[in-house]
Write a protein that holds these residues in place. Structure first.
Motif, PDB file in Angstrom:
ATOM      1  N   ASP A  43       1.116  -0.935   0.017  1.00 42.07           N
ATOM      2  CA  ASP A  43      -0.299  -0.024   0.054  1.00 42.07           C
ATOM      3  C   ASP A  43       0.596   1.194   0.015  1.00 42.07           C
ATOM      4  OD1 ASP A  43       0.996  -0.304   2.359  1.00 42.07           O
ATOM      5  OD2 ASP A  43      -1.214   0.418   3.499  1.00 42.07           O
ATOM      6  N   ALA A  44       1.949   1.017  -0.312  1.00 44.49           N
ATOM      7  CA  ALA A  44       3.248   2.010  -0.499  1.00 44.49           C
ATOM      8  C   ALA A  44       2.669   3.147  -1.410  1.00 44.49           C
ATOM      9  CB  ALA A  44       4.539   1.519  -0.375  1.00 44.49           C
ATOM     10  N   SER A  45       3.320   4.782  -1.237  1.00 43.03           N
ATOM     11  CA  SER A  45       2.073   6.070  -1.307  1.00 43.03           C
ATOM     12  C   SER A  45       3.075   5.759  -2.582  1.00 43.03           C
ATOM     13  CB  SER A  45       2.644   6.890  -0.866  1.00 43.03           C
ATOM     14  OG  SER A  45       3.555   7.480  -0.603  1.00 43.03           O
ATOM     15  N   ALA A  46       2.517   7.054  -3.860  1.00 43.20           N
ATOM     16  CA  ALA A  46       3.689   7.579  -5.080  1.00 43.20           C
ATOM     17  C   ALA A  46       5.103   8.110  -4.788  1.00 43.20           C
ATOM     18  CB  ALA A  46       3.211   7.801  -5.509  1.00 43.20           C
ATOM     19  N   ALA A  47       4.787   9.028  -3.387  1.00 44.33           N
ATOM     20  CA  ALA A  47       5.856   9.062  -2.842  1.00 44.33           C
ATOM     21  C   ALA A  47       7.126   8.311  -2.155  1.00 44.33           C
ATOM     22  CB  ALA A  47       5.900  10.271  -1.924  1.00 44.33           C
ATOM     23  N   GLU A  48       6.245   7.227  -1.487  1.00 44.70           N
ATOM     24  CA  GLU A  48       6.856   6.194  -0.924  1.00 44.70           C
ATOM     25  C   GLU A  48       7.751   5.391  -2.031  1.00 44.70           C
ATOM     26  OE1 GLU A  48       4.641   5.310   3.740  1.00 44.70           O
ATOM     27  OE2 GLU A  48       4.155   4.934   1.486  1.00 44.70           O
ATOM     28  N   LYS A  49       6.809   5.450  -2.970  1.00 44.89           N
ATOM     29  CA  LYS A  49       7.765   4.882  -4.284  1.00 44.89           C
ATOM     30  C   LYS A  49       8.643   5.239  -5.143  1.00 44.89           C
ATOM     31  CE  LYS A  49       3.313   1.704  -5.653  1.00 44.89           C
ATOM     32  NZ  LYS A  49       2.520   1.400  -6.598  1.00 44.89           N
ATOM     33  N   ALA A  50       8.793   6.536  -5.137  1.00 43.42           N
ATOM     34  CA  ALA A  50      10.061   7.054  -5.422  1.00 43.42           C
ATOM     35  C   ALA A  50      11.138   7.261  -4.471  1.00 43.42           C
ATOM     36  CB  ALA A  50       9.446   8.738  -5.458  1.00 43.42           C
ATOM     37  N   ALA A  51      10.951   7.147  -3.867  1.00 46.79           N
ATOM     38  CA  ALA A  51      12.091   7.818  -2.370  1.00 46.79           C
ATOM     39  C   ALA A  51      12.123   6.010  -2.098  1.00 46.79           C
ATOM     40  CB  ALA A  51      11.527   7.964  -1.241  1.00 46.79           C
ATOM     41  N   PHE A  52      11.753   4.892  -3.211  1.00 45.92           N
ATOM     42  CA  PHE A  52      12.677   3.538  -2.509  1.00 45.92           C
ATOM     43  C   PHE A  52      13.602   3.703  -3.617  1.00 45.92           C
ATOM     44  CE2 PHE A  52      12.626  -1.333  -3.022  1.00 45.92           C
ATOM     45  CZ  PHE A  52      13.047  -1.308  -1.733  1.00 45.92           C
ATOM     46  N   GLU A  53      12.590   4.126  -4.776  1.00 46.27           N
ATOM     47  CA  GLU A  53      13.488   4.170  -6.206  1.00 46.27           C
ATOM     48  C   GLU A  53      15.277   4.894  -6.104  1.00 46.27           C
ATOM     49  OE1 GLU A  53      12.584   2.104  -8.627  1.00 46.27           O
ATOM     50  OE2 GLU A  53      11.164   1.722  -7.387  1.00 46.27           O
ATOM     51  N   GLN A  54      14.663   5.474  -4.619  1.00 44.52           N
ATOM     52  CA  GLN A  54      16.083   6.103  -5.038  1.00 44.52           C
ATOM     53  C   GLN A  54      17.468   6.051  -2.938  1.00 44.52           C
ATOM     54  OE1 GLN A  54      16.896   9.011  -6.904  1.00 44.52           O
ATOM     55  NE2 GLN A  54      15.287   8.434  -7.925  1.00 44.52           N
ATOM     56  N   GLY A  55      16.443   4.461  -3.272  1.00 42.18           N
ATOM     57  CA  GLY A  55      17.305   3.828  -2.100  1.00 42.18           C
ATOM     58  C   GLY A  55      16.752   4.299  -0.242  1.00 42.18           C
ATOM     59  N   GLU A  56      15.848   5.461  -0.268  1.00 41.50           N
ATOM     60  CA  GLU A  56      15.510   5.569   0.942  1.00 41.50           C
ATOM     61  C   GLU A  56      14.300   4.649   1.536  1.00 41.50           C
ATOM     62  OE1 GLU A  56      15.462   9.371   0.416  1.00 41.50           O
ATOM     63  OE2 GLU A  56      17.201  10.219   0.137  1.00 41.50           O
ATOM     64  N   GLY A  57      14.005   4.509   2.394  1.00 40.00           N
ATOM     65  CA  GLY A  57      12.437   3.968   3.180  1.00 40.00           C
ATOM     66  C   GLY A  57      12.323   2.771   2.447  1.00 40.00           C
ATOM     67  N   GLY A  58      10.578   1.983   2.636  1.00 41.20           N
ATOM     68  CA  GLY A  58      10.860   0.839   2.534  1.00 41.20           C
ATOM     69  C   GLY A  58      10.856   0.287   4.032  1.00 41.20           C
ATOM     70  N   ALA A  59      11.074  -1.202   3.867  1.00 41.16           N
ATOM     71  CA  ALA A  59      10.735  -2.047   5.515  1.00 41.16           C
ATOM     72  C   ALA A  59      11.890  -3.226   5.472  1.00 41.16           C
ATOM     73  CB  ALA A  59       9.791  -2.350   5.932  1.00 41.16           C
TER      74      ALA A  59
END
Length: 133
Positions: A33-49
């Motif tokens: 259920d990740a948001s678009a912002a969370e997905k974008a940050a994850f693609e940059q190597g940030e966030g996630g679990a």
């Protein structure tokens, strides 16, 4: 402050009692259920679990080089992004056994699942300590 795997191994040699190392290898994942912002940050190597995918305990002399540990992890076929390390002390000159490590290992995995990682040393795939803050 330990900043690499080799420093960790050297530190275990300085301990009064023999040590056993606990390793929990984790993969960074995004929740469904990740948001678009969370997905974008994850693609940059940030966030996630961080999801534990492999756990193992070893005597320091069994894995004196980080490359040995990495090779063993690759043989499982489970990709990982970070490994958390903890140490257990023996008693009376006797190192902890693998059986004695099971309960602390289970507690470590559960703690990581809950996001409580401050008690563990996080290392990247090169064996360097990383800051998860």
């Amino acid at each position: 402050m330990i900043s690499s795997y080799s420093e960790l191994i050297n530190a275990t040699k300085d301990e009064h009692e023999p040590q056993r190392l606990l390793f929990v290898f984790c993969r960074a994942e995004l929740p469904d259920d990740a948001s678009a912002a969370e997905k974008a940050a994850f693609e940059q190597g940030e966030g996630g679990a961080l999801t534990p995918v492999i756990c193992v305990d070893k005597a320091p002399q069994e894995v004196s080089e980080f490359s040995v540990l990495v090779e063993e992890s690759q043989n499982t076929g489970q990709p990982w992004d970070v490994v958390f390390v903890a140490a257990m002390s023996g008693r009376g000159g006797t190192p902890p056994s693998s059986d004695e490590a099971q309960q602390p290992m289970t507690m470590m995995v559960e703690s990581i699942r809950l996001g409580h990682v401050s008690n563990y040393l996080p290392l990247d795939k090169s064996g360097n300590a990383i800051n998860l803050g």
